[in-house]
Enzyme design. Structure first.
Site, PDB file in Angstrom:
ATOM      1  N   ASP A   1     -14.600   1.888   5.944  1.00  0.00           N
ATOM      2  CA  ASP A   1     -13.325   1.084   4.939  1.00  0.00           C
ATOM      3  C   ASP A   1     -13.162  -0.769   5.162  1.00  0.00           C
ATOM      4  O   ASP A   1     -12.664  -1.053   5.552  1.00  0.00           O
ATOM      5  CB  ASP A   1     -12.079   1.434   6.082  1.00  0.00           C
ATOM      6  CG  ASP A   1     -11.541   2.647   5.965  1.00  0.00           C
ATOM      7  OD1 ASP A   1     -12.341   3.995   4.910  1.00  0.00           O
ATOM      8  OD2 ASP A   1     -10.746   2.964   7.002  1.00  0.00           O
TER       9      ASP A   1
ATOM     10  N   TYR B   1       1.527   1.065  14.412  1.00  0.00           N
ATOM     11  CA  TYR B   1       0.711   0.740  13.625  1.00  0.00           C
ATOM     12  C   TYR B   1       0.894   1.189  12.847  1.00  0.00           C
ATOM     13  O   TYR B   1       1.511   2.261  12.070  1.00  0.00           O
ATOM     14  CB  TYR B   1      -0.655   0.816  14.198  1.00  0.00           C
ATOM     15  CG  TYR B   1      -1.695   0.853  13.166  1.00  0.00           C
ATOM     16  CD1 TYR B   1      -2.040  -0.540  13.502  1.00  0.00           C
ATOM     17  CD2 TYR B   1      -2.697   2.362  12.944  1.00  0.00           C
ATOM     18  CE1 TYR B   1      -2.941  -0.608  12.222  1.00  0.00           C
ATOM     19  CE2 TYR B   1      -3.316   1.734  11.813  1.00  0.00           C
ATOM     20  CZ  TYR B   1      -3.826   0.586  11.974  1.00  0.00           C
ATOM     21  OH  TYR B   1      -5.002   0.637  10.704  1.00  0.00           O
TER      22      TYR B   1
ATOM     23  N   LYS C   1      -3.274  -2.545   8.708  1.00  0.00           N
ATOM     24  CA  LYS C   1      -3.259  -4.638   8.614  1.00  0.00           C
ATOM     25  C   LYS C   1      -2.050  -4.607   7.238  1.00  0.00           C
ATOM     26  O   LYS C   1      -1.545  -3.808   6.857  1.00  0.00           O
ATOM     27  CB  LYS C   1      -3.949  -4.762   8.982  1.00  0.00           C
ATOM     28  CG  LYS C   1      -5.037  -5.094   9.722  1.00  0.00           C
ATOM     29  CD  LYS C   1      -4.572  -5.918  10.671  1.00  0.00           C
ATOM     30  CE  LYS C   1      -5.455  -6.629  11.660  1.00  0.00           C
ATOM     31  NZ  LYS C   1      -4.661  -6.788  13.203  1.00  0.00           N
TER      32      LYS C   1
ATOM     33  N   ASP D   1       0.456  -1.123   0.400  1.00  0.00           N
ATOM     34  CA  ASP D   1       0.321   0.073   0.262  1.00  0.00           C
ATOM     35  C   ASP D   1       1.221   1.171  -0.155  1.00  0.00           C
ATOM     36  O   ASP D   1       1.735   1.787   0.912  1.00  0.00           O
ATOM     37  CB  ASP D   1      -0.601  -0.086   1.378  1.00  0.00           C
ATOM     38  CG  ASP D   1      -1.961   0.902   1.367  1.00  0.00           C
ATOM     39  OD1 ASP D   1      -1.168   2.165   0.787  1.00  0.00           O
ATOM     40  OD2 ASP D   1      -2.777   1.501   2.387  1.00  0.00           O
TER      41      ASP D   1
ATOM     42  N   GLY E   1      18.100  -5.283  -1.333  1.00  0.00           N
ATOM     43  CA  GLY E   1      18.772  -7.294  -1.535  1.00  0.00           C
ATOM     44  C   GLY E   1      17.213  -7.657  -1.282  1.00  0.00           C
ATOM     45  O   GLY E   1      17.125  -8.306  -2.396  1.00  0.00           O
ATOM     46  N   ASN E   2      16.225  -7.774  -0.474  1.00  0.00           N
ATOM     47  CA  ASN E   2      15.139  -8.144  -0.713  1.00  0.00           C
ATOM     48  C   ASN E   2      14.355  -7.778   0.444  1.00  0.00           C
ATOM     49  O   ASN E   2      14.613  -6.765   1.158  1.00  0.00           O
ATOM     50  CB  ASN E   2      15.409  -9.072   0.900  1.00  0.00           C
ATOM     51  CG  ASN E   2      14.558 -10.452   0.936  1.00  0.00           C
ATOM     52  OD1 ASN E   2      13.374 -10.603   1.077  1.00  0.00           O
ATOM     53  ND2 ASN E   2      14.924 -11.963   0.234  1.00  0.00           N
TER      54      ASN E   2
ATOM     55  N   HIS F   1      -7.946   5.735   2.263  1.00  0.00           N
ATOM     56  CA  HIS F   1      -7.408   3.968   2.369  1.00  0.00           C
ATOM     57  C   HIS F   1      -8.421   3.431   1.390  1.00  0.00           C
ATOM     58  O   HIS F   1      -8.337   1.710   1.813  1.00  0.00           O
ATOM     59  CB  HIS F   1      -6.982   3.514   3.840  1.00  0.00           C
ATOM     60  CG  HIS F   1      -6.393   4.024   4.660  1.00  0.00           C
ATOM     61  ND1 HIS F   1      -4.898   4.236   4.019  1.00  0.00           N
ATOM     62  CD2 HIS F   1      -6.228   5.048   5.405  1.00  0.00           C
ATOM     63  CE1 HIS F   1      -4.445   4.759   5.791  1.00  0.00           C
ATOM     64  NE2 HIS F   1      -5.046   5.518   5.920  1.00  0.00           N
TER      65      HIS F   1
ATOM     66  N   GLN G   1       2.575   4.353   2.082  1.00  0.00           N
ATOM     67  CA  GLN G   1       2.846   3.920   4.062  1.00  0.00           C
ATOM     68  C   GLN G   1       3.433   3.197   3.723  1.00  0.00           C
ATOM     69  O   GLN G   1       4.245   3.120   5.334  1.00  0.00           O
ATOM     70  CB  GLN G   1       0.962   4.030   3.305  1.00  0.00           C
ATOM     71  CG  GLN G   1       1.692   3.328   5.230  1.00  0.00           C
ATOM     72  CD  GLN G   1      -0.200   2.806   4.829  1.00  0.00           C
ATOM     73  OE1 GLN G   1      -1.244   3.220   5.459  1.00  0.00           O
ATOM     74  NE2 GLN G   1      -0.583   1.271   4.979  1.00  0.00           N
TER      75      GLN G   1
ATOM     76  N   TYR H   1      -1.501  -3.375  18.712  1.00  0.00           N
ATOM     77  CA  TYR H   1      -0.882  -2.829  17.662  1.00  0.00           C
ATOM     78  C   TYR H   1      -1.393  -1.439  16.455  1.00  0.00           C
ATOM     79  O   TYR H   1      -1.025  -1.618  15.874  1.00  0.00           O
ATOM     80  CB  TYR H   1      -0.107  -3.664  16.592  1.00  0.00           C
ATOM     81  CG  TYR H   1       0.732  -5.305  17.399  1.00  0.00           C
ATOM     82  CD1 TYR H   1       1.892  -4.979  17.141  1.00  0.00           C
ATOM     83  CD2 TYR H   1      -0.160  -6.099  18.090  1.00  0.00           C
ATOM     84  CE1 TYR H   1       2.612  -5.695  18.588  1.00  0.00           C
ATOM     85  CE2 TYR H   1       0.919  -6.824  18.202  1.00  0.00           C
ATOM     86  CZ  TYR H   1       1.953  -6.466  18.618  1.00  0.00           C
ATOM     87  OH  TYR H   1       3.336  -7.550  19.833  1.00  0.00           O
TER      88      TYR H   1
ATOM     89  N   LYS I   1      -7.941  -5.089   3.870  1.00  0.00           N
ATOM     90  CA  LYS I   1      -7.966  -5.041   5.004  1.00  0.00           C
ATOM     91  C   LYS I   1      -8.429  -6.172   5.671  1.00  0.00           C
ATOM     92  O   LYS I   1      -9.419  -5.862   7.097  1.00  0.00           O
ATOM     93  CB  LYS I   1      -9.358  -3.780   5.331  1.00  0.00           C
ATOM     94  CG  LYS I   1      -9.067  -3.037   4.401  1.00  0.00           C
ATOM     95  CD  LYS I   1      -9.088  -1.740   5.291  1.00  0.00           C
ATOM     96  CE  LYS I   1      -9.197  -0.790   4.222  1.00  0.00           C
ATOM     97  NZ  LYS I   1      -7.845  -0.083   4.021  1.00  0.00           N
TER      98      LYS I   1
END
Ligand code: F6R
Ligand code: MG
Ligand code: MG
Length: 379
Positions: free
Chosen positions: A286, A228, A231, A11, A103-104, A18, A94, A347, A132
């Site tokens: 949302d 946070y 998700k 995202d 590299g990853n 969102h 975001q 979180y 979501k």
């Protein structure tokens, strides 16, 4: 010759909240991948979105976790972020937690599911993309696809599947995983994956020949970032047919819109609604959480498709039920179990709100409390 199917998603900004990316972001990512295809870095690709997440679906010969492929995805997301900044879209960049690529992309924000395969005579594959919600949202459907004979007739009928499957269950808190056999250890598998915020089915192998049949992204952004950041909208790859579950057996569990964590502010339980691509945007509160299923055949690495598998009236009743459940859950407002429990809320931004209240609790006998409260009230 082995082909790898890589889905890398992030995202990196959305128009009006969102809810979905701007078409120019998808175009920017497409341009980067088209150039890479021209240079033979990848064989083929497809760019789409579900909700606010951009999905890069790529095929190549470089195997999983390859810096060229991850670097390419990073570049595509950077380019889509640039567009987001230019248009002043919301939450630009975001999911790109770091400035520099090393590299990853694992642990850097984007979600990843990669499956290396020896292409079969015909290679039908379904890719799932959800918004979501979190990777554990796939636990119940994946279990039902590969271990529940009431869902998958082939477990009973097809000799190639009759021995069952091996599940790799990943513990996101400890960063370790365990291999478990079904049907022998089904109850133990369920004992773990019934906690989808912690134990996630990451890979599934066919027991008779160890063929890798499914892969789920397991990134947990909040654990990575330590704060946070939304998700970890998950993706999954499932191979189909000819000794594996049929396409219809793979889609069947999604006819039940089970409750998953995510939705508004990543803080609510809601039904997972299977939708066609044109409804892959999240508007009500949302959400509610949505999932699309894309059907492909892989032909010498080329992506033939997609077909939009939930674009079928056969899922209308599921969507109707999901709407009824969404309505029912919403009526709980800020109360559990609509709002997630305290461990999961760790979180989110809730702890900073609770922190403020900490000093206002009074721990003493009833009378003193009443006195203190009435003093406070008289001011
Ligand atoms: C959930 C999500 C949204 C946002 C919500 C608040 O994954 O992306 O539900 O959490 O729109 O967003 P902010 O705090 O950015 O205003
Ligand atoms: Mg988001
Ligand atoms: Mg999202």
């Amino acid at each position: 010759e082995k082909i790898t199917l890589s889905i890398i998603k992030a995202d990196v900004g959305s128009i009006a909240g969102h809810h979905m990316p701007h078409p120019d972001q998808l175009a920017a990512a497409t341009k980067i991948l088209a150039e890479a295809k021209q240079k033979d870095i990848i064989i083929d690709f497809y760019v789409t979105h579900v909700g606010d997440d951009i999905q890069l679906i790529m095929t190549h010969r470089k195997g999983v976790d390859h810096p060229d492929i991850h670097g390419l995805a990073w570049e595509a997301f950077k380019s889509a972020t640039k567009v987001a900044r230019e248009l002043k879209l919301y939450a630009a960049g975001q999911d790109l937690l770091s400035e520099a690529f090393s590299g990853n992309v694992r642990g850097m924000g984007p979600g990843v599911a990669e499956l290396e395969m020896e292409e079969r005579e015909a290679e039908p594959v379904i890719t799932f993309h959800a918004d979501k919600t979190e990777p554990g949202a796939f636990n119940m459907p994946i279990y039902r696809i590969f271990a529940d004979p009431f869902n998958t007739a082939g477990l009973v009928i097809d000799p190639k599947m009759h021995d069952g499957f091996i599940f790799e269950v990943y513990d996101v808190f400890e960063g370790r995983s365990v291999l478990m056999k079904t049907p022998e250890e089904s109850y133990d598998v369920l004992a773990l994956i019934g906690t989808p915020g912690r134990y996630i089915v990451r890979r599934v192998y066919r027991k008779s020949d160890n063929l890798l049949a499914a892969v789920v992204s397991v990134e947990r952004l909040n654990l990575t970032a330590g704060r946070y950041v939304g998700k970890d909208d998950p993706v999954a790859i499932v191979r189909a047919q000819h000794g594996l579950p049929a396409v219809g057996e793979i889609l069947e569990p999604f006819s039940f819109p089970h409750l998953v964590a995510g939705w508004m502010r990543g803080s609510h339980h809601g039904p997972l609604m299977p939708v066609p691509m044109r409804y892959a945007k999240v508007t009500r509160f949302d959400g509610p959480p949505r999932i699309i299923a894309l059907g492909w055949n892989i032909s010498r690495g080329r992506l033939i498709g997609p077909v939009d598998l939930f674009d079928d009236v056969a899922f209308d009743e599921t969507r109707r039920l999901a709407e009824t459940i969404a309505e029912y859950m919403r009526r709980h407002g800020p109360f559990m179990p609509h709002r997630l429990g305290p461990e999961e809320m760790e979180y989110t931004t809730l702890p900073s709100v609770l922190e403020k209240l900490k000093d206002r609790f009074v721990k003493t006998e009833e009378a003193k409390v009443v006195k203190k409260h009435s003093d406070l009230l008289s001011h």
